[in-house]
Motif scaffolding. Structure first.
Motif, short mmCIF file in Angstrom:
data_model
loop_
_atom_site.label_atom_id
_atom_site.label_comp_id
_atom_site.label_asym_id
_atom_site.label_seq_id
_atom_site.Cartn_x
_atom_site.Cartn_y
_atom_site.Cartn_z
N GLU B 80 0.83 -1.20 0.00
CA GLU B 80 0.00 0.00 0.00
C GLU B 80 0.87 1.25 0.00
O GLU B 80 1.79 1.40 0.80
CB GLU B 80 -0.93 0.03 1.23
CG GLU B 80 -1.86 1.21 1.19
CD GLU B 80 -3.05 1.08 2.13
OE1 GLU B 80 -2.99 0.25 3.04
OE2 GLU B 80 -4.03 1.81 1.91
N GLY B 81 0.57 2.14 -0.92
CA GLY B 81 1.32 3.38 -1.02
C GLY B 81 2.49 3.33 -1.99
O GLY B 81 3.09 4.34 -2.29
N VAL B 83 4.02 3.24 -5.52
CA VAL B 83 3.58 3.62 -6.87
C VAL B 83 4.74 3.38 -7.83
O VAL B 83 5.82 3.93 -7.66
CB VAL B 83 3.18 5.11 -6.92
CG1 VAL B 83 2.57 5.44 -8.27
CG2 VAL B 83 2.22 5.46 -5.80
N LEU B 116 -1.47 -3.57 -2.92
CA LEU B 116 -2.43 -2.48 -2.84
C LEU B 116 -1.84 -1.21 -3.41
O LEU B 116 -2.30 -0.12 -3.13
CB LEU B 116 -2.83 -2.25 -1.38
CG LEU B 116 -3.59 -3.41 -0.73
CD1 LEU B 116 -3.68 -3.20 0.77
CD2 LEU B 116 -4.98 -3.52 -1.33
N GLY B 117 -0.79 -1.34 -4.20
CA GLY B 117 -0.11 -0.18 -4.75
C GLY B 117 -0.70 0.24 -6.09
O GLY B 117 -1.80 -0.16 -6.47
N VAL B 118 0.05 1.06 -6.77
CA VAL B 118 -0.45 1.74 -7.96
C VAL B 118 0.59 1.63 -9.08
O VAL B 118 1.79 1.64 -8.82
CB VAL B 118 -0.68 3.25 -7.64
CG1 VAL B 118 -1.24 3.98 -8.85
CG2 VAL B 118 -1.59 3.42 -6.43
N GLY B 163 -5.27 -6.69 -7.03
CA GLY B 163 -5.32 -5.73 -5.93
C GLY B 163 -4.93 -4.31 -6.27
O GLY B 163 -5.34 -3.38 -5.59
N ILE B 164 -4.13 -4.14 -7.29
CA ILE B 164 -3.53 -2.82 -7.51
C ILE B 164 -4.49 -1.87 -8.22
O ILE B 164 -5.56 -2.24 -8.69
CB ILE B 164 -2.23 -2.94 -8.33
CG1 ILE B 164 -2.51 -3.56 -9.71
CG2 ILE B 164 -1.22 -3.76 -7.59
CD1 ILE B 164 -1.35 -3.45 -10.66
N MET B 165 -4.05 -0.62 -8.27
CA MET B 165 -4.75 0.42 -9.00
C MET B 165 -3.89 0.74 -10.22
O MET B 165 -2.67 0.86 -10.12
CB MET B 165 -4.88 1.65 -8.11
CG MET B 165 -5.72 2.77 -8.67
SD MET B 165 -5.46 4.32 -7.74
CE MET B 165 -6.49 4.06 -6.33
N GLU B 188 -8.44 -1.66 -9.68
CA GLU B 188 -9.15 -0.41 -9.88
C GLU B 188 -8.49 0.29 -11.06
O GLU B 188 -7.27 0.48 -11.07
CB GLU B 188 -9.06 0.46 -8.64
CG GLU B 188 -9.76 1.77 -8.84
CD GLU B 188 -9.70 2.63 -7.60
OE1 GLU B 188 -9.75 2.08 -6.49
OE2 GLU B 188 -9.60 3.86 -7.76
N PHE B 211 -13.04 -2.78 -11.10
CA PHE B 211 -13.82 -1.55 -11.17
C PHE B 211 -13.16 -0.59 -12.15
O PHE B 211 -12.00 -0.22 -11.99
CB PHE B 211 -13.94 -0.89 -9.80
CG PHE B 211 -14.81 0.35 -9.83
CD1 PHE B 211 -16.20 0.21 -9.86
CD2 PHE B 211 -14.25 1.61 -9.89
CE1 PHE B 211 -17.01 1.35 -9.92
CE2 PHE B 211 -15.06 2.74 -9.96
CZ PHE B 211 -16.44 2.61 -9.97
N LYS B 213 -13.12 2.78 -13.16
CA LYS B 213 -13.52 4.14 -12.76
C LYS B 213 -13.58 5.03 -14.00
O LYS B 213 -14.48 5.83 -14.17
CB LYS B 213 -12.50 4.68 -11.75
CG LYS B 213 -13.04 5.82 -10.92
CD LYS B 213 -12.05 6.15 -9.80
CE LYS B 213 -12.53 7.35 -9.00
NZ LYS B 213 -11.50 7.78 -8.04
N ALA B 236 -18.03 2.63 -14.26
CA ALA B 236 -18.27 3.74 -13.33
C ALA B 236 -19.76 4.00 -13.13
O ALA B 236 -20.18 4.49 -12.08
CB ALA B 236 -17.59 4.99 -13.85
N ASN B 237 -20.59 3.68 -14.16
CA ASN B 237 -22.02 3.90 -14.01
C ASN B 237 -22.73 2.76 -13.28
O ASN B 237 -23.95 2.74 -13.20
CB ASN B 237 -22.65 4.14 -15.39
CG ASN B 237 -22.45 2.95 -16.31
OD1 ASN B 237 -22.07 1.86 -15.87
ND2 ASN B 237 -22.69 3.16 -17.59
N GLY B 238 -21.95 1.82 -12.80
CA GLY B 238 -22.53 0.75 -12.02
C GLY B 238 -22.92 -0.46 -12.83
O GLY B 238 -23.34 -1.48 -12.28
#
Lengths: 494, 241, 488
Positions: B80-81, B83, B116-118, B163-165, B188, B211, B213, B236-238
């Motif tokens: 996490e955190g 990048v 959980l990183g990016v 897990g990542i973004m 994400e 997801f 976005k 993003a619209n679900g």
């Protein structure tokens, strides 16, 4: 010699004709001079673009361009404007160990033609920190190196420039600083023109100034070298290679090793050299040293015009038998003339970074030396118009080498040792020592010592032939018959 | 006999799994957001691959890099955190199969990027650079932005991205060409200019809990793909894809 | 309050007069300005000598003075004239690493000390920290590595402990390997007109005021990778008391002005007047007391936040409190204007704040106590906050129903940060476990639509809203109260 000159002129016009084509600014490619961004790949992309277009010049505007290994390609010139600094990355992993040359470098060129690095800008390897970081990687266990003498082997540290098998190379006006290994190697190149460069490099071990290996048609002129290891160094790595047709002119050199050197690796050979107007100062070892220790030859060498001040040794010519593998080393037809040389009592490179190591004690000041081997004699060396000034003061209580046959013959031959003027420790002369040679001629040579020395000016041992015209002085006082000849024939002393 | 075989298989498997963990800092990676770490990252991957595999761990910080290649059995964990920041210079990307890639794997097996990183492609700055190169004629006018790939795999099997973004890519975020056994989970995606997942002649693709976005197209399928499973993949619209 | 203020002024006047003792040039002690000579021992000799002579000032003129740890002694003042740079060695062994809180300039129980002048202290913290890391990876130094960085032995630029009458004036402090400057249990300290520029490594707090009494931070500019201006309380028997922070500008990849995280004792009588925070990743102003500290009598007046991640976050937690109950009470926050950025506010700075805590839409200001430990007596007066809005409920969603609110975890032991709950059900203020919270003349502006209400009050015993305006919102219910009591 006139033939040589025409050859050079012809070759010069050849090199200058090659540089042409369009200029491109580095900024066009997004190459960034902020001193932080790593530009390795964008510089490479720019070079590739230019070479694919048929060539051109990549112009570096003032700025600090950090890079790892890049490859210069045919018909591309890097132009470093004044204030442009090409800086080596401090991360050892940003460098490539090229598979052809098995060595690391910042700028490579392998089998390319018509290439150049020009302009008043600087290439700065920033090698000290890179070398320190590389040592750390070894200690962390992620890089393998035997750490000989507590440093990585020189091929595992990046040079500034390594060109191999290139034709028409122009290096002009640039400043080279501080690689982690040698500064610049030109290996098996044909047509190398180095002019007006400034090399200042005392950042780490093995900082040679320029290494020319098995190259043909080489000009090095109007250049300045102040370096930790050998300043202007010719080598022959390939038993079938040779350094030939070389002009070194109007250069100044300072070194914590030797100033102008052939070797140490000397497998093939060296021939047709002209060295003119060389200034050497504050240099720890020899102003001029030619070594043929690995089966190679040295021949047709003219050194004309040397001023050597505060330098540990003036001339050291040596045949050895180290890695010869059965090939026969030779050295002949060497002329050294118009030299003025002062040898100091104290360490000449005192205070410079990476001073040469103190070794080979005890010995009094070493003489200029021409030392072959019993089976391989140095032939036809002419020394002309030379003035040597030595401190003298050789003290037999500190170190002593007598003139009796036993003492002289007791000097070890050391054929396989690393060739260095100091390797024999105490020698029996203070001015010139000759052993295992043929036809060594001295014309208008003046030796001066400033303090009495227990040794004579010249000692020859196993010299076959020579006409000597020289004078020796203790300050203004002429020293009569200040020589000793042993086991020699046909030496005429005037 | 069966037990013996499975025990043997298990031992083999556990040898592989027991592979080592390495921190990025061991290889001199700097988390300052300035230093380009590609030399260190590529060396780390090659080093870990030679050791038989393992995981390269990136902890919180911004790790700028040029394009690099993954090797079999080398996993990347972005805690996490952490990048991974793609360089903003197009030349820093690796050219593979006509694409400019940030992270690639060609002919490899067992690849993972987890955590959980990016991964940030810096598309804005990169697009500016590409445009300026085109204007000056230094890059072919046919150069297509969507040829810039964040993750590109070809002839590679057993890939997991979890897990990542993934943000700001100029071109496709996740491209798979002739790949097998792909798992994308809990990602994400926030990258308005690019397609998110592009499949070409790949099989056994498991997409779950994704997801999108913002993205051009969430899933692009070309050629013949088989066994593509989608579970809980939302725009993003679900709406599900 | 007034008497105390006058006292502080008087004390700082006395401090000025202390400096007038004898002056010594650095060169007198063989200290070299060339940037390459390691001066540690000669600077230390100078300090010891001046100390033994009864005190005085050691003056450094223009030049780069390379040094490792130097230890300041009683009555010794350092004057860094314009152009003089005290440069920290990048060799970790040049520091007092066996002392907890090692630092380039270190003092322990030394009264009447100061560092003044327009010169610079440059810790060279990035190279220093990475060299330390190298020694750890080589196995020479043992360190557990937190987040792949050294936990211990990272030198600060300044660490003063239990010193009385301290002055830091005009200097610039750059590039520490850890917190930049720490004043720990000091009494009567004035830090005035300094500049901090430190984005060299992790945990580069701009200034840490720890359990100090009578402390003034004035007229200073602080740009730091971690919290810009930070009050801490390490000792449960101590607290920060009589602190004034006035006319400062802060920039941070964490918080602008922060109390905590470590808050063992607490904070009393802190006045934060006329400050500005910009390009800051987290909160403009945050109080965190997760370790049992008591926070009381705090005034924040005239505070501006431009391009920031969050306006306010007040939080009581229960992390290392060892059974003691923390408190936040009697807080006045007035005349504040904050604009929250839609994009990451600290983009492009070295050591940017980390992207984490996702998925979540833009977080509101938070006032979050614990179930039986409410935050009490907080007044917000004359406040303008602008939020970007644009929240997507498909991305992250938290309803404002009782069930939804009850499902928000308490997270009492986790690290207190405005984003810690991930998605929250309000866009303006989320208030939970509090009592007597007043909003007077508050304008909340939303730039793009948000699915959430402006205020959510959950377990708030007594809150009031007067003169509250909402701009840029569609008419809908902007206040949701659950298990709370509103007062007129």
């Amino acid at each position: 010699m006139n033939l040589l000159r025409t050859l050079f002129l012809l070759f010069l016009s050849f090199v200058y004709g090659a540089v042409s084509a369009q200029d491109y600014k580095v900024s066009d490619f997004g190459i960034n001079g902020d001193g932080r961004i790593l530009n390795t790949r964008s510089i490479q992309a720019a070079i590739d673009f230019l070479t694919n277009k048929g060539g051109g010049t990549l112009v570096f505007a003032p700025g600090n361009y950090v890079t790892g290994s890049i490859y210069l390609k045919s018909n591309v010139t890097l132009h470093l404007e004044e204030g442009a600094h090409l800086l080596g990355s401090n991360n050892p992993f940003d460098y490539v160990k090229d598979s052809v040359v098995n060595w690391q470098s910042m700028i490579f060129a392998i089998r390319q033609e018509n290439i150049g690095i020009v302009g008043k800008g600087t290439i700065n390897g920033r090698g000290f920190q890179t070398a320190v970081n590389a040592v750390e990687n070894v200690h962390k266990g992620i890089v393998q190196d035997e750490l000989k003498l507590d440093r990585l082997r020189e091929w595992n540290r990046p040079e500034n420039i390594y060109f191999r098998e290139c034709k028409n190379v122009l290096i002009k006006d640039i400043t080279l600083r501080d690689p982690a290994s040698w500064n610049q190697t030109y290996d098996q190149c044909d047509g190398l023109h180095v002019e007006g460069i400034y090399v200042d490099s005392k950042s780490y071990w093995n900082n040679d100034g320029i290494d020319v290996v098995d190259c043909k048609n080489v000009v090095i002129k109007n250049s300045f070298f102040d370096v930790a290891d050998d300043a202007i160094c010719f080598k022959s790595h390939d038993p079938n290679g040779v350094c030939e047709n070389v002009l070194v002119e109007n250069c100044t050199a300072r070194s914590s090793a030797s100033a102008l050197k052939f070797g140490t690796v000397s497998r093939g050979g060296f021939r047709n050299f002209v060295v003119r107007n060389l200034v050497v100062y504050d240099t720890y070892r020899s102003a001029i040293t030619f070594a043929a220790v690995d089966g190679g030859f040295v021949e047709n060498i003219l050194v004309d015009g040397v001023r050597s001040i505060n330098t540990g040794n003036v001339i050291f010519l040596r045949i050895g038998d180290r890695w010869s593998k059965g090939r026969k080393p030779s050295m002949k037809n060497v002329t050294i003339k118009n030299v003025y040389a002062e040898v100091p009592l104290n360490k000449p490179d005192l205070g410079y970074n990476y001073e040469g190591p103190i070794e080979d004690m005890p010995r009094n000041i070493s003489p200029a030396s021409i030392i072959g081997l019993p089976e391989y004699k140095i032939e036809n060396v002419n020394l002309e118009n030379i003035e040597f000034v030595y401190p003298g003061g050789g003290n037999p209580l500190f170190a002593h080498r007598g003139l009796d046959a036993q003492s002289l013959e007791g000097i070890p031959e050391m054929p396989a040792a690393y060739p260095e003027f100091s390797q024999f420790k105490e020698l029996p002369a203070w001015g010139l020592y000759i052993r295992h040679a043929k036809d060594i001629n001295l014309k208008n040579i003046k030796f001066t010592i400033q303090k009495e020395d227990y040794r004579p000016a010249i000692v020859a041992d196993d010299l076959q032939g020579g006409n000597w015209q020289f004078k020796a002085f203790l300050n203004d006082q002429a020293l009569e018959k200040s020589y000793h000849i042993h086991n020699s024939t046909n030496v005429n002393v005037k | 006999m069966k037990i013996y075989i499975s025990a043997f298989v298990f031992i083999l498997w556990s040898i592989q799994v027991s592979a080592q963990d390495f921190n990025a800092s061991l290889f001199g990676c700097k988390s300052d957001g300035v230093t380009n770490n590609v030399g260190s990252i590529q060396y780390a991957i090659d080093y870990i691959a030679k050791k038989g595999g393992g995981t390269l761990h990136f902890y919180v910080g911004r790790y700028v890099t040029s394009g690099f290649s993954l090797k079999s059995n080398v996993h990347i964990e972005l805690h996490e955190g952490a990048v991974l920041v793609g360089s903003s210079n197009i030349y820093d990307y690796q050219q593979i199969d006509g694409r400019y890639t940030l992270i690639s794997g060609v002919g490899q097996q067992n690849i993972q990027i987890k955590g959980l990183g990016v991964i940030d492609g810096q598309s804005k700055a990169l697009a500016l650079h590409v445009r300026s190169l085109k204007e000056k004629g230094l890059l072919s006018s046919e150069f297509a932005m969507d040829k810039v790939s964040q993750l590109y795999f070809s002839k590679t099997s057993n890939i997991a991205i979890e897990g990542i973004m993934q943000i700001n890519s100029l071109g496709a975020l996740n491209s798979f060409v002739d790949c097998q056994s792909i798992k994308l989970r809990k990602l994400e995606i926030n990258s308005p200019q690019s397609n998110a997942v592009v499949l070409l002649n790949s099989s056994q693709v498991n997409l779950s809990d994704l997801f999108f976005k913002s993205t051009k197209q969430a899933l692009v399928q070309e050629g013949t793909n088989s066994n593509v499973l989608k579970t809980n993949c939302l725009l993003a619209n679900g709406k599900s894809i | 309050m007034k008497i105390r203020f006058a006292l502080l002024t008087f004390l700082s006047f006395i401090l000025v007069n202390f400096v007038s003792a004898k002056e010594y040039n650095a060169s007198l002690f063989g200290i070299k300005s060339n940037g390459t000579t390691l001066n540690t021992t000669s600077i230390q000799k100078a300090i010891d000598f001046i100390h033994e002579q009864g005190g005085g000032t050691l003056r450094f003129f223009v030049g780069r003075y390379l040094t490792g740890t130097i230890i300041l002694k009683e009555n010794v003042h350092i004057k860094l004239e314009e152009g003089a740079i005290l440069v920290g060695s990048t060799n970790i062994y040049d520091y007092n690493i066996e002392t907890p809180n090692c630092a380039l300039v270190y003092a322990n129980k030394a009264n009447n000390i100061s560092i003044r002048g327009k010169g610079v202290i440059d810790g060279q913290g990035r190279d220093l920290a990475y060299n330390l890391l190298g020694q750890i990876h080589s196995g020479i130094i043992k360190d557990p590595l937190d987040y792949d960085r050294p936990r211990n032995r990272r030198p600060k630029a300044i660490y003063f402990r239990e010193c009385e009458n301290v002055a830091i004036h005009s200097i610039t402090i750059k590039n520490a390997a850890d917190w930049v400057q720490v004043y720990d249990q000091c009494v009567n300290t004035v830090v005035d007109s300094i500049t901090v520029d430190s984005k060299a490594f992790w945990n580069n707090d701009g200034i840490d005021i720890v359990d100090c009494k009578n402390f003034k931070l004035l007229n200073s500019f602080i740009d730091a990778a971690d919290d810009a201006i930070c009050l801490k309380s390490h000792d449960a028997a101590k607290r920060c008391e009589n602190i004034e922070i006035r006319n400062c500008v802060g920039r941070s990849s964490a918080n602008g002005i922060k109390f905590g995280t470590v808050s063992a004792g607490g904070y009393k009588n802190v006045r934060i007047i006329n400050n500005k925070i910009y390009d800051t990743f987290r909160s403009v102003f945050t109080i965190a007391t997760p370790d049992g500290g008591i926070v009381e009598d705090i005034v924040v007046d005239s505070l501006q936040g431009i391009n920031v991640g969050n306006p306010f976050y007040l939080r009581i937690g229960a992390r290392w409190n060892k059974g003691r109950e923390g408190a936040i009470r009697n807080i006045l926050i007035q005349n504040v204007k904050v604009e929250v950025s839609k994009d990451k506010p600290d983009v492009g700075y070295d050591y940017e704040g980390p992207v984490e805590d996702y998925p979540r839409n833009m977080s509101p200001s938070g006032i979050v106590g614990l179930k039986n430990v409410p935050i009490a007596d907080v007044t917000f007066r004359n406040i303008e906050l602008v939020y970007p809005g644009d929240a997507n409920p498909h991305y992250a969603y938290r309803g404002a129903t009782k069930a939804a609110l009850d499902s928000i975890p308490e997270m009492e032991s986790s690290y207190p940060e405005f984003s810690q709950f991930k998605e929250l059900p309000a866009w303006g203020f989320f208030v939970r476990h509090a009592k007597n919270i007043k909003f007077e003349n508050v304008t909340l502006t939303l730039k793009e639509s948000d699915y959430r209400p402006a205020f959510v009050f959950d377990d708030v015993q007594g809150f009031s809203l007067s003169g509250v305006k909402y701009l840029g919102t569609k008419t809908k219910k902007e206040v949701v109260a659950n298990n709370s009591k509103r007062e007129k």
